[in-house]
Design a protein around this motif. Structure first.
Motif, mmCIF file in Angstrom:
data_model
loop_
_atom_site.group_PDB
_atom_site.id
_atom_site.type_symbol
_atom_site.label_atom_id
_atom_site.label_comp_id
_atom_site.label_asym_id
_atom_site.label_seq_id
_atom_site.Cartn_x
_atom_site.Cartn_y
_atom_site.Cartn_z
ATOM 1 N N THR A 70 5.140 -12.953 -2.494
ATOM 2 C CA THR A 70 4.836 -13.888 -1.703
ATOM 3 C C THR A 70 3.539 -14.819 -1.888
ATOM 4 O OG1 THR A 70 6.220 -13.003 -0.068
ATOM 5 C CG2 THR A 70 4.777 -14.660 0.856
ATOM 6 N N ARG A 102 3.295 -16.693 -4.927
ATOM 7 C CA ARG A 102 4.181 -18.031 -4.866
ATOM 8 C C ARG A 102 3.509 -19.060 -3.887
ATOM 9 N NH1 ARG A 102 7.824 -16.843 -1.289
ATOM 10 N NH2 ARG A 102 8.933 -15.461 -2.428
ATOM 11 N N ASN A 103 2.939 -18.558 -2.937
ATOM 12 C CA ASN A 103 2.109 -19.542 -1.959
ATOM 13 C C ASN A 103 1.005 -19.982 -2.893
ATOM 14 O OD1 ASN A 103 3.707 -18.806 0.182
ATOM 15 N ND2 ASN A 103 1.930 -17.541 1.042
ATOM 16 N N GLN A 110 -1.955 -8.212 1.297
ATOM 17 C CA GLN A 110 -1.172 -8.562 2.256
ATOM 18 C C GLN A 110 -1.508 -10.140 2.597
ATOM 19 O OE1 GLN A 110 -0.189 -5.807 5.495
ATOM 20 N NE2 GLN A 110 -2.357 -5.716 5.405
ATOM 21 N N VAL A 111 -0.575 -11.115 2.873
ATOM 22 C CA VAL A 111 -1.130 -12.424 3.359
ATOM 23 C C VAL A 111 -1.408 -12.229 5.056
ATOM 24 C CG1 VAL A 111 -0.241 -15.090 3.733
ATOM 25 C CG2 VAL A 111 0.161 -13.375 1.763
ATOM 26 N N LEU A 114 16.586 -16.510 -2.621
ATOM 27 C CA LEU A 114 15.526 -17.013 -2.211
ATOM 28 C C LEU A 114 15.921 -18.023 -1.081
ATOM 29 C CD1 LEU A 114 12.396 -16.714 -1.354
ATOM 30 C CD2 LEU A 114 12.036 -18.465 -3.177
ATOM 31 N N MET A 170 9.573 -22.193 -6.535
ATOM 32 C CA MET A 170 9.832 -20.562 -6.701
ATOM 33 C C MET A 170 9.719 -20.133 -8.133
ATOM 34 S SD MET A 170 14.046 -20.631 -6.382
ATOM 35 C CE MET A 170 14.070 -21.831 -4.889
ATOM 36 N N ARG A 178 11.660 -17.169 2.990
ATOM 37 C CA ARG A 178 10.108 -17.661 3.180
ATOM 38 C C ARG A 178 10.114 -18.368 4.449
ATOM 39 N NH1 ARG A 178 10.723 -21.097 -2.115
ATOM 40 N NH2 ARG A 178 8.388 -21.528 -1.707
ATOM 41 N N GLU A 211 7.285 -7.495 -2.369
ATOM 42 C CA GLU A 211 7.772 -8.816 -1.793
ATOM 43 C C GLU A 211 6.486 -9.461 -1.343
ATOM 44 O OE1 GLU A 211 10.408 -9.962 -2.292
ATOM 45 O OE2 GLU A 211 10.750 -11.871 -0.875
ATOM 46 N N HIS A 212 5.446 -8.765 -0.687
ATOM 47 C CA HIS A 212 4.081 -9.373 -0.350
ATOM 48 C C HIS A 212 3.350 -9.798 -1.280
ATOM 49 C CE1 HIS A 212 2.325 -8.820 3.887
ATOM 50 N NE2 HIS A 212 2.103 -9.905 3.320
ATOM 51 N N TYR A 256 -0.038 -19.823 6.371
ATOM 52 C CA TYR A 256 1.011 -19.017 5.498
ATOM 53 C C TYR A 256 1.228 -17.778 6.610
ATOM 54 C CZ TYR A 256 0.487 -21.806 1.588
ATOM 55 O OH TYR A 256 0.303 -22.851 0.612
ATOM 56 N N VAL A 257 0.825 -17.804 7.635
ATOM 57 C CA VAL A 257 1.365 -16.759 8.745
ATOM 58 C C VAL A 257 1.910 -17.517 9.986
ATOM 59 C CG1 VAL A 257 0.504 -14.795 9.933
ATOM 60 C CG2 VAL A 257 -0.392 -15.346 7.845
ATOM 61 N N THR A 298 1.799 -10.823 9.432
ATOM 62 C CA THR A 298 1.512 -11.142 8.240
ATOM 63 C C THR A 298 2.474 -12.226 7.542
ATOM 64 O OG1 THR A 298 3.052 -9.549 7.048
ATOM 65 C CG2 THR A 298 0.996 -8.891 7.712
ATOM 66 N N GLY A 299 2.184 -12.877 6.210
ATOM 67 C CA GLY A 299 3.053 -13.759 5.617
ATOM 68 C C GLY A 299 3.953 -13.438 4.662
ATOM 69 N N ILE A 300 4.389 -12.138 4.732
ATOM 70 C CA ILE A 300 5.354 -11.555 3.834
ATOM 71 C C ILE A 300 6.736 -12.310 4.112
ATOM 72 C CG2 ILE A 300 6.066 -9.651 5.174
ATOM 73 C CD1 ILE A 300 6.613 -7.969 2.677
ATOM 74 N N ASN A 301 7.496 -12.611 2.860
ATOM 75 C CA ASN A 301 8.850 -13.098 3.184
ATOM 76 C C ASN A 301 9.528 -12.176 3.927
ATOM 77 O OD1 ASN A 301 8.874 -15.088 1.369
ATOM 78 N ND2 ASN A 301 10.565 -14.756 0.375
#
Lengths: 483, 483
Positions: A61, A64-65, A393-394, B466, A73, B86, A57-58, B100-101, B447-450
């Motif tokens: 994300t 997608r970002n 990782q974001v 989503l 999406m 998201r 999922e990371h 994004y975070v 972090t920015g993960i969903n």
């Protein structure tokens, strides 16, 4: 064409046209194929399993970002059913116990066989080394057509696990089987798999003789090796494959021309296929340096661009179209097809966010092709999942770390390797890879996070929100009525 | 009692009894309350929103591995519907653009109001600082009962966002509003929220006057402060709250005794509640050291144990039971309740895996209490989600890094802070926290993960796979018929 330093309208349009051309091409190829069930004939029963290697999922994300910002999406995210998949790895030395971080071999083996096993294993049991039947083999026995499509060498762990059996993923060719032994545990030596020792031979040789209808990916280096036991005529593994009735494809052009035989073998690279995207000036995530005062020097933002080395390579969506066409044409029974986006993982190992994002986009286009087919042949089950988690990782932008440094008077910057990307819409997104201190460029590790699964098709009314890879195998087997 | 160094049968049984006692207690409390709809009376309509602060899929996987190994699962993972959420954060300086975070303030504000906003904001608009109506306020206006339960100070960002409005989460008390200004952007100064400047006052004062039926959490330090404008009688914020008709609770015992009034205010700690678990010898994740030869020295494995400081603190499940009882008793209309597991986040910031795991377990027990109630009052919508991602990752064990080092002749070890845990079943699991190089003990980042969302209740037939936090707000509003 796809170099996108700024979110200009022109660029967005270029991208839109590009996506549209692929979609049209895919649709054209597919429209030729599907057969509507005539009265009294049950519809063909198909399973297409898409595996995004390392695509947790990371990673989704992050991609997608970059591609779609906060509203768009992926095609896979428009599928109707989602669950979360636990990833289970047995210990080779004691299979009653677990490890919480998997590799692609043991997880693909579980998706293929429905049994858990240990790291490195290709559809053989942990410690016991017993071959475990795969869904592809069982589907073949029930006269389903079968196919494997990947952006890696066809002998790599994920495709291999669906059609071959080996003590270790390194046992890809006869020479590798000799070479790899020193690096492997006693119980996972390749030697026992050699033909001369009564085994099934290398992964490449097993693939060549597996009578799979469609094999599309990379690996000419492997297929050009000599057969292990071949003292008479110096024939190669490829020769052996061709003797099983394949049409051979080796260029993007050939991958798109009409085919003359049912069986297709496409090898489009010496090992893995080149990836679709790269960073501007080949940039990847970088270690943060500090100046004389210990202040962090943050890397400047960069965009992603098309990798010129990919130009002559068929896209995963094109290969998927081609495979579906070959598998579905004049086929009343149905098929099992596995499609892998292999380099999502490989690019994460290499701390290359642009590489990763381009491969996730390419993977999702292939999913879209599968979904278009399923919309016509409605007895098709589409499963989209990942095998294991990965390192990307974001994380916050430099401004955020700088604010912390100022507030606390302690210098604060991201751990590991860090990149700031300019997304397609012009926003800034920071990512890091921080699982391994080694400066070796391919050594970021997998993680143990659950991975997503998306599903579409019949029989999905009671999918629990937490599942595992064994259950995904069982679901696919049920759909194909394999027991 | 809960110190579990090895996976002995005794330990498992102790844990089972412990869980069972809590479950029984919860059931007892709840059974007293629910009202079955009599003929002709529509059933009460309830929403319980559970927010696991920072509880992304990686943190859940880590805790599940520790507690339940590879087969068991959390109560929330038995709920019928899952989606992926998201997390969208606007830029304060330019709200047409994103970050994004996120932080807990802007994400809780979106869950509360259905509007996106910028970091730090408490249900006010990015840059514009306009108050945005919360679901709790709208529910109050429709004569639903309301409640906020948390393991943090009740003035912390997540509970605050449901019932108060402030330019920044730091504006918790009058003194904080003066103190915090220097650290805040010009557009997020607390000054304009001061009563003397025509604002609504501090978060604590707003809470005290918000007429919420149940407030359970921490924060006596805040509530014992003097009112901002109170030149006559030196009364405190707590005095003001009590003048709104609350029964005051301050001990675990009081939290469990029968109540005499409808409204409950429980403050069980000076700020945040103590966490349930800690590492053996207070151990957390540690930086890897190297020896003279540059070889990594990996930290020795440790187990988690009960934090003795938590002993006299009500558990989140107990507070949840108590809140549900108060909100549902003799209530034909229904209620909105938000329950937060706040310290999942705080322990991740502190690189404390045992702290995190204990808090996720406590949070899930609270979810279980909510689900038991919903099984009886079936017009109850249960939503379980997180506000943003966090830093914990499940990564390979030392043996895996050592094998890489040997294979490549380059020393390889985990980046960031690393711990090896002995799980309840006796397996080893490694985790790292690697988003911030700062040695400051509370500085690991989001972090920015969903994030995941689990749902149970009526009206969940067409949830997309989503979604976003705005849509979750809209779903809850629809269930309560608030528009």
């Amino acid at each position: 064409m796809l170099r996108i330093p700024n979110a200009s309208l022109v660029t967005r349009c270029t991208l839109a046209i590009f996506v549209s051309v692929i979609a049209t091409l895919s649709t054209t190829l597919i429209h030729a194929a599907p057969r509507q069930a005539t009265a009294g004939t049950p519809p063909a029963t198909n399973v297409i399993l898409f595996i995004g290697d390392g695509m947790d999922e990371h990673q989704i994300t992050m991609a997608r970002n970059y591609l779609y910002d906060s509203e768009g999406m992926f095609s896979m995210e428009k599928m109707p059913v989602r669950s979360s998949v636990r990833v289970k790895t047995l210990r080779e030395d004691n299979p009653d116990h677990f490890r919480y971080v998997a590799d692609s071999a043991n997880t693909a083996s579980t998706l293929a066989t429905g049994f858990f096993t240990s790291k490195g294993r290709i559809s053989t049991s942990a410690h016991g080394d017993v071959d475990q039947k795969t869904i592809l083999e069982d589907a073949q026995a029930q006269r389903y057509r079968t196919g494997l499509v990947t952006t890696s060498s066809l002998t790599d762990a994920t495709p291999a696990a669906f059609a071959t059996h080996a003590a270790h993923r390194y046992c890809q060719s006869a020479s590798a089987m000799h070479f790899a032994n020193s690096a492997l545990d006693k119980t996972q030596q390749c030697a026992r798999d050699l033909k001369k020792n009564g085994g099934p031979g290398s992964i490449a040789e097993q693939l060549a003789a597996a009578d799979i209808d469609v094999l599309l990916g990379g690996g000419t280096d492997l297929f050009n090796q000599r057969l292990e036991v071949d003292e008479s005529n110096h024939s190669t593994i490829l020769d052996k494959a061709l003797s099983h009735g394949y049409q051979f494809l080796s260029t993007k052009e050939e991958s798109q021309t009409a085919h003359s035989k049912t069986r297709l073998l496409g090898l489009f690279a010496r090992t893995h296929l080149p990836v679709e995207w790269q960073g501007e000036h080949h940039r990847r995530a970088e270690l943060i340096k500090t100046d004389n005062q210990g202040k962090a020097i943050f890397p400047r933002p960069f965009s992603c661009e098309k990798n010129p080395d990919h130009r002559d390579t068929p896209e995963l969506a094109e290969m998927t179209s081609r495979a579906i066409q070959a598998l579905s044409q004049n086929n009343d029974n149905g098929f099992f097809l596995m499609v892998e986006g292999a380099s999502i993982d490989k690019q994460a190992h290499e701390r290359n966010p642009c590489g990763q994002i381009g491969e996730i986009q390419a993977f999702d286009k292939a999913v879209s092709v599968g979904r278009q087919f399923a919309a016509q042949q409605t007895n098709t089950l589409i499963i989209v999942t990942a095998d294991h988690g990965h390192a990307g990782q974001v994380v916050p932008l430099p401004e955020s770390y700088q604010a912390s440094s100022n507030a606390l008077k302690i210098e604060s910057y991201p751990t590991g390797y860090y990149a700031v990307l300019k997304t397609l819409s012009g926003e800034l997104m920071a990512v890091n890879y921080a699982t391994n201190s080694s400066p070796h460029s391919q050594w970021e590790t997998h993680t143990g996070i659950n991975v997503p699964v998306f599903m579409e098709g019949p029989g999905l009314e009671h999918i629990p929100v937490l599942t595992d890879q064994r259950a995904i195998n069982q679901l696919m087997r049920r759909h194909l009525k394999l027991h």
